[in-house]
Design a protein around this motif. Structure first.
Motif, PDB file in Angstrom:
ATOM      1  N   GLY A   1      -5.161   0.456   4.032  1.00 38.65           N
ATOM      2  CA  GLY A   1      -6.221  -0.373   4.580  1.00 38.65           C
ATOM      3  C   GLY A   1      -6.388  -0.227   6.074  1.00 38.65           C
ATOM      4  O   GLY A   1      -6.933  -1.111   6.744  1.00 38.65           O
ATOM      5  N   ARG A   2      -5.925   0.888   6.641  1.00 42.83           N
ATOM      6  CA  ARG A   2      -6.067   1.106   8.073  1.00 42.83           C
ATOM      7  C   ARG A   2      -6.462   2.550   8.346  1.00 42.83           C
ATOM      8  O   ARG A   2      -6.238   3.437   7.535  1.00 42.83           O
ATOM      9  CB  ARG A   2      -4.772   0.771   8.815  1.00 42.83           C
ATOM     10  CG  ARG A   2      -3.561   1.540   8.356  1.00 42.83           C
ATOM     11  CD  ARG A   2      -2.291   1.051   9.051  1.00 42.83           C
ATOM     12  NE  ARG A   2      -1.103   1.724   8.560  1.00 42.83           N
ATOM     13  CZ  ARG A   2      -0.698   2.908   8.989  1.00 42.83           C
ATOM     14  NH1 ARG A   2      -1.402   3.553   9.907  1.00 42.83           N
ATOM     15  NH2 ARG A   2       0.393   3.464   8.510  1.00 42.83           N
TER      16      ARG A   2
ATOM     17  N   LEU B   1      -6.909   4.457   2.229  1.00 41.22           N
ATOM     18  CA  LEU B   1      -7.284   3.489   1.201  1.00 41.22           C
ATOM     19  C   LEU B   1      -6.088   2.628   0.803  1.00 41.22           C
ATOM     20  O   LEU B   1      -6.213   1.422   0.596  1.00 41.22           O
ATOM     21  CB  LEU B   1      -7.838   4.212  -0.036  1.00 41.22           C
ATOM     22  CG  LEU B   1      -9.240   4.803   0.076  1.00 41.22           C
ATOM     23  CD1 LEU B   1      -9.602   5.550  -1.209  1.00 41.22           C
ATOM     24  CD2 LEU B   1     -10.274   3.723   0.363  1.00 41.22           C
TER      25      LEU B   1
ATOM     26  N   ILE C   1     -10.076  -5.111  -3.673  1.00 41.56           N
ATOM     27  CA  ILE C   1      -9.857  -3.791  -3.097  1.00 41.56           C
ATOM     28  C   ILE C   1     -11.219  -3.170  -2.783  1.00 41.56           C
ATOM     29  O   ILE C   1     -12.237  -3.573  -3.360  1.00 41.56           O
ATOM     30  CB  ILE C   1      -9.059  -2.861  -4.051  1.00 41.56           C
ATOM     31  CG1 ILE C   1      -9.836  -2.623  -5.349  1.00 41.56           C
ATOM     32  CG2 ILE C   1      -7.680  -3.434  -4.324  1.00 41.56           C
ATOM     33  CD1 ILE C   1      -9.197  -1.570  -6.246  1.00 41.56           C
ATOM     34  N   PRO C   2     -11.287  -2.200  -1.884  1.00 41.91           N
ATOM     35  CA  PRO C   2     -12.567  -1.556  -1.568  1.00 41.91           C
ATOM     36  C   PRO C   2     -13.172  -0.867  -2.786  1.00 41.91           C
ATOM     37  O   PRO C   2     -12.454  -0.421  -3.690  1.00 41.91           O
ATOM     38  CB  PRO C   2     -12.178  -0.531  -0.490  1.00 41.91           C
ATOM     39  CG  PRO C   2     -10.885  -1.015   0.061  1.00 41.91           C
ATOM     40  CD  PRO C   2     -10.176  -1.687  -1.057  1.00 41.91           C
TER      41      PRO C   2
END
Length: 328
Positions: free
Chosen positions: A97-98, A94, A225-226
């Motif tokens: 981002g990968r 998280l 952001i997610p």
């Protein structure tokens, strides 16, 4: 459930608690060095945060009950992430981002000190992924107004410790220093602040030195952001799970609360803490007391904090502080 629980890991011989047990049982004179260790770790007990550094004047230094510990308390934060690598791995995904294929051993309270007289630190949670990228996760509940420089120092110590082991500059791995804050460290409302080195004259030119400093803000209100990251930050702020990931974290917290070994470790530290305080107030320990004050000040505590913790006149602590500055 995507995030299973690993079995309880027996106490590692390089853990803080193990060393406290061994030192304390072996020699009562360990009181001084162990309490110094607590100061260096920022472990001072208070009624709100369990194992945390108190910055409020005259705040009572009482231990938070084990069954009330939550994920934001240092002890629980370290136990949950170190004993649940799937949670730790997903949190790293998280943040970056990968996708991360795998991670290595997760170390809690990893000590790093480069020189004999230098200021050492303990990374709350430290691990590397399959590509060698290093991660340091820090839970930050109290605003100290030195988060940026602290992140800089943590990064430098991490790099130096790797080079001292024979590495070359080109071999330095990528590194993330991640502060998970219950407050907004920069007062701009972002959920996430990511910093990397860039050219002042040409902002598009990144230095690409492989380092990033990330500050997650549980008090954030904006930013791309997610949703799962928002869920995590909301959990960090409210302790209320809202999905699979935070549900897994909350389950791990509850499992730890029922873990008798964890409870005993926590109680043992609490008992030693009380004995340390009493021993340091005994008559006839002037030399040891002064050495303790010196170490506590060198660990970054203010004269007022040291005086409050040891129940000493602040004038006495400031007198010793002046002696340190005169020798510098």
């Amino acid at each position: 459930m995507l995030f299973g629980h690993s079995q309880h890991i027996s106490m590692q011989k390089n853990s803080v608690i193990y060393q406290v047990k061994i030192s304390y049982c072996a020699d009562n004179k360990a009181i001084l060095c162990l309490l110094t260790c607590f100061f260096a770790c920022g472990i001072i007990f208070n009624r709100e945060r369990g194992f945390s550094l108190s910055t409020k004047e005259n705040e009572a230094t009482t231990v938070k009950p084990y069954e009330e510990l939550d994920f934001t308390d240092d002890f629980m934060f370290c136990r949950v992430l170190s004993e649940n690598p799937s949670i730790c791995k997903h949190l790293a995904e998280l943040v970056t981002g990968r996708k991360i294929e795998r991670i290595g051993e997760v170390n809690e309270q990893k000590p790093v000190k480069i020189t004999k007289d230098g200021k050492g630190v303990r990374f709350d949670i430290y691990f590397k992924d399959g590509n060698g990228t290093a991660y340091d996760f820090e839970a930050q509940n109290v605003r100290k107004y030195n988060e940026a420089r602290r992140a800089r120092y943590y990064l430098s110590l991490n790099d130096m410790s790797l080079l001292l082991k024979g590495g070359k500059y080109k071999d330095l791995p990528d590194c993330y220093i991640v502060f998970i804050c219950s407050f907004d460290p920069f007062n701009m409302g972002l959920y996430k602040y990511t910093f990397e080195n860039r050219c002042v004259e040409e902002p598009e030119l990144a230095l690409e030195d492989g380092s990033k400093k990330v500050f997650l803000n549980a008090a954030g209100i904006r930013g791309d952001i997610p949703d799962e990251m928002k869920e995590f930050l909301e959990y960090f702020r409210t302790h209320q799970p809202g999905g699979d990931f935070t549900g897994a974290i909350d389950d791990a917290v509850k499992t730890q609360r029922d873990n008798e070994n964890g409870r005993l470790d926590y109680m043992m530290l609490s008992d030693i803490y009380d004995e340390f305080k009493e021993a340091c107030r005994e008559e006839g320990r002037e030399e040891g007391r002064e050495e303790l004050i010196i170490q506590a000040l060198k660990s970054g505590n203010s004269a007022e904090q040291v005086a409050d913790f040891l129940k000493l006149p602040v004038e006495e602590v400031k007198r010793i502080e002046e002696k340190i500055l005169a020798k510098a």
